[in-house]
Design a protein around this motif. Sequence first.
Motif, mmCIF file in Angstrom:
data_model
loop_
_atom_site.group_PDB
_atom_site.id
_atom_site.type_symbol
_atom_site.label_atom_id
_atom_site.label_comp_id
_atom_site.label_asym_id
_atom_site.label_seq_id
_atom_site.Cartn_x
_atom_site.Cartn_y
_atom_site.Cartn_z
ATOM 1 N N SER A 38 1.148 4.073 1.662
ATOM 2 C CA SER A 38 0.794 4.808 2.872
ATOM 3 C C SER A 38 2.009 4.876 3.783
ATOM 4 O O SER A 38 2.866 3.997 3.764
ATOM 5 N N GLU A 39 2.054 5.928 4.581
ATOM 6 C CA GLU A 39 3.167 6.085 5.508
ATOM 7 C C GLU A 39 3.194 4.947 6.511
ATOM 8 O O GLU A 39 4.258 4.438 6.875
ATOM 9 N N TYR A 95 0.836 -1.212 0.000
ATOM 10 C CA TYR A 95 0.000 0.000 0.000
ATOM 11 C C TYR A 95 0.867 1.256 0.000
ATOM 12 O O TYR A 95 1.949 1.276 0.583
#
Length: 224
Positions: free
Chosen positions: A154-155, A152
Amino acid sequence: MLRLQTIREMSDSEDDDVPQLSSHALAALQEFYSEQKQQSDPGGDDKYNIGIIEENWLSQFWYSQETALRLAKEAIAAAGECGRIACVSAPSVYQKLRELHREDFSIYIFEYDKRFAIYGEEFIFYDYNNPLDLPEKVAAHSFDIVIADPPYLSEECLRKMSETIKYLTRGKILLCTGAVMEEEAAKLLGVKMCKFIPKHTRTLGNEFRCYVNYDSGLDREISV
């Protein structure tokens, strides 16, 4: 579902009304079941073909043959003679490495998708939500290079996977993720974006790039 069985000889008087498959239909059905069995339990070198395990179109994206080959060659060069390579959520690279018959390298695939368990002892079940939940046989800093492709953009995903990467690697990291993750990747792993642009078997909505923390051949060419 139809079952394949030996068709018994029926007497005309007893079973005239029982429907039977024609020879052409039976042959087609046998071919269908053979293909289904091969997909679920591929044998020999075929099991290393990219695409033998189909993508989940919601969350999985396989590299093109050209990109998988380029990344596999990069991993071989970076790992060095008889090196150890970890492919974390990067099954296409693992498959290409094994397709190249590089038995002189120790190569492991860390994957959440248990379909990849067909690769036996080289398969390590991996959930990025539990980044250090790994088998005892996986020692810290035991891989010459780690190739990782977070599932993903995302952070949170990159941060958790970074824990795994730093635990596994002796130093070298090859990260494949979106261009939007450049700043986070540099902060978490000390990697920089390469000129090489990876491609996938289907078009992604986000620009995808490679990042490394060592002097790499991927930084000396623009595309596949």
